[in-house]
Motif scaffolding. Structure first.
Motif, short mmCIF file in Angstrom:
data_model
loop_
_atom_site.label_atom_id
_atom_site.label_comp_id
_atom_site.label_asym_id
_atom_site.label_seq_id
_atom_site.Cartn_x
_atom_site.Cartn_y
_atom_site.Cartn_z
N ARG A 28 0.83 -1.22 0.00
CA ARG A 28 -0.07 0.04 0.11
C ARG A 28 0.84 1.44 0.01
O ARG A 28 0.56 2.23 -0.68
CB ARG A 28 -0.77 -0.12 1.31
CG ARG A 28 -1.93 1.24 0.94
CD ARG A 28 -3.01 0.84 2.37
NE ARG A 28 -3.41 -0.39 2.49
CZ ARG A 28 -3.36 -1.08 3.53
NH1 ARG A 28 -2.59 -0.60 4.65
NH2 ARG A 28 -3.80 -2.29 3.89
N GLU A 29 1.95 1.34 0.93
CA GLU A 29 2.84 2.33 0.83
C GLU A 29 3.55 2.65 -0.57
O GLU A 29 3.60 3.84 -0.89
CB GLU A 29 3.80 2.35 2.19
CG GLU A 29 3.14 2.41 3.32
CD GLU A 29 2.70 4.00 3.67
OE1 GLU A 29 3.17 4.88 3.16
OE2 GLU A 29 1.57 3.87 4.31
N VAL A 30 3.88 1.28 -1.07
CA VAL A 30 4.70 1.83 -2.26
C VAL A 30 3.74 2.29 -3.32
O VAL A 30 4.03 3.21 -4.15
CB VAL A 30 5.30 0.17 -2.61
CG1 VAL A 30 5.57 0.41 -4.34
CG2 VAL A 30 6.45 -0.09 -2.00
N GLU A 31 2.65 1.72 -3.51
CA GLU A 31 1.42 2.18 -4.68
C GLU A 31 1.05 3.78 -4.26
O GLU A 31 0.92 4.56 -5.05
CB GLU A 31 0.16 1.44 -4.27
CG GLU A 31 0.36 0.00 -4.84
CD GLU A 31 -1.04 -0.84 -4.60
OE1 GLU A 31 -1.90 -0.44 -4.16
OE2 GLU A 31 -0.73 -2.13 -4.91
N ASN A 32 1.02 4.11 -2.74
CA ASN A 32 0.81 5.55 -2.47
C ASN A 32 1.89 6.36 -3.06
O ASN A 32 1.93 7.30 -3.40
CB ASN A 32 0.52 5.60 -1.05
CG ASN A 32 -0.73 5.21 -0.65
OD1 ASN A 32 -1.71 4.92 -1.40
ND2 ASN A 32 -1.09 4.87 0.77
N TRP A 33 3.31 5.85 -2.64
CA TRP A 33 4.23 6.62 -3.26
C TRP A 33 4.50 7.13 -4.70
O TRP A 33 4.53 8.15 -5.10
CB TRP A 33 5.47 6.08 -2.71
CG TRP A 33 6.84 6.80 -3.07
CD1 TRP A 33 7.38 7.75 -2.30
CD2 TRP A 33 7.42 6.71 -4.46
NE1 TRP A 33 8.51 8.31 -3.06
CE2 TRP A 33 8.51 7.71 -4.28
CE3 TRP A 33 7.41 5.88 -5.53
CZ2 TRP A 33 9.64 8.13 -5.32
CZ3 TRP A 33 8.52 6.43 -6.40
CH2 TRP A 33 9.23 7.13 -6.51
N PHE A 34 4.09 5.91 -5.34
CA PHE A 34 4.07 5.95 -6.84
C PHE A 34 2.89 6.89 -7.38
O PHE A 34 2.89 7.67 -8.14
CB PHE A 34 3.76 4.55 -7.40
CG PHE A 34 4.99 3.96 -7.72
CD1 PHE A 34 5.79 4.12 -8.80
CD2 PHE A 34 5.58 2.70 -7.35
CE1 PHE A 34 7.18 3.60 -9.05
CE2 PHE A 34 6.54 2.06 -7.34
CZ PHE A 34 7.64 2.58 -8.36
N ALA A 35 1.70 6.87 -6.73
CA ALA A 35 0.64 7.69 -7.05
C ALA A 35 1.18 9.29 -6.80
O ALA A 35 0.34 10.00 -7.46
CB ALA A 35 -0.80 7.52 -6.34
N THR A 36 1.78 9.61 -5.77
CA THR A 36 2.02 10.99 -5.18
C THR A 36 3.18 11.37 -5.96
O THR A 36 3.33 12.64 -6.36
CB THR A 36 1.89 11.04 -3.93
OG1 THR A 36 2.82 10.37 -3.16
CG2 THR A 36 0.75 10.95 -3.15
N GLU A 37 4.21 10.63 -6.04
CA GLU A 37 5.57 10.92 -6.32
C GLU A 37 5.99 10.98 -7.81
O GLU A 37 6.66 11.70 -8.35
CB GLU A 37 6.66 10.49 -5.47
CG GLU A 37 6.62 10.59 -4.03
CD GLU A 37 6.77 11.98 -3.65
OE1 GLU A 37 7.76 12.74 -4.54
OE2 GLU A 37 6.43 12.50 -2.48
N LEU A 38 5.54 9.81 -8.38
CA LEU A 38 5.79 9.49 -9.74
C LEU A 38 5.36 10.72 -10.75
O LEU A 38 6.09 11.32 -11.68
CB LEU A 38 5.47 8.06 -10.21
CG LEU A 38 5.85 7.57 -11.48
CD1 LEU A 38 7.36 7.63 -11.46
CD2 LEU A 38 5.30 6.45 -11.83
N PRO A 39 4.14 11.44 -10.53
CA PRO A 39 3.67 12.21 -11.50
C PRO A 39 4.61 13.44 -11.59
O PRO A 39 4.81 14.13 -12.47
CB PRO A 39 2.41 12.50 -11.11
CG PRO A 39 1.70 11.47 -10.40
CD PRO A 39 3.28 10.85 -9.94
#
Length: 159
Positions: free
Chosen positions: A102-113
């Motif tokens: 869940r934390e990895v997915e949240n990081w990708f959702a906020t930081e990757l863009p």
């Protein structure tokens, strides 16, 4: 041009060190509770492969000799104070795996863009500079030649 400044520098070694410390603590906890109220290997409940992470590291016992661990707790005291069943341990591991995912997915959702936006801004700037340089090197001489020819030859007389 990007409005954002450079991203904060995150030293991957710090993350690895923190992960190693956490794993060392977990290993020490498992060693302390080894054999404390745990069922025999024949008694373990069969679980799907999707439910448990696969551990692939093999630790040589000689590597553990130099590690300082917490004071060992006698097996009798361990069994009385913290009985951990195999199913509880499996549930904890599944819960931990879910939380990490869940934390990895949240990081990708906020930081990757944000990372992609910065990189695309840099790409657009670089492409504009390179295209302008290429235009000056290839198109400008051709246009100059056409202009000079038109100035050298007199215009056709009208009848």
């Amino acid at each position: 041009m990007s409005r954002w400044g450079a991203p904060p520098r995150i030293d991957p070694d710090d993350d690895l060190k923190a992960a190693d410390e956490l794993l060392d603590k977990a290993n020490a906890l498992l060693r302390r509770h080894k054999g404390a109220d745990l069922p025999e290997p024949d008694e373990f409940v069969a679980l799907d492969d999707d439910e448990l992470p696969v551990l692939t590291d093999i630790v040589d016992p000689s590597e553990l000799e130099g590690l300082e661990l917490a004071e060992p707790v006698p097996a009798a005291a361990t069994a009385e104070s913290v009985p951990i069943a195999a199913s509880e341990l499996a549930e904890q591991l599944v819960s931990l795996d879910t939380a990490i995912s869940r934390e990895v997915e949240n990081w990708f959702a906020t930081e990757l863009p944000q990372l992609l936006s910065r990189e695309l801004d840099k790409l657009a700037d670089r492409l504009q500079v390179e295209a302008l340089a290429h235009l000056r090197a290839t198109l400008l001489p051709t246009l100059s030649e056409h202009i000079s020819r038109s100035l050298e030859t007199p215009p056709a007389k009208r009848r």
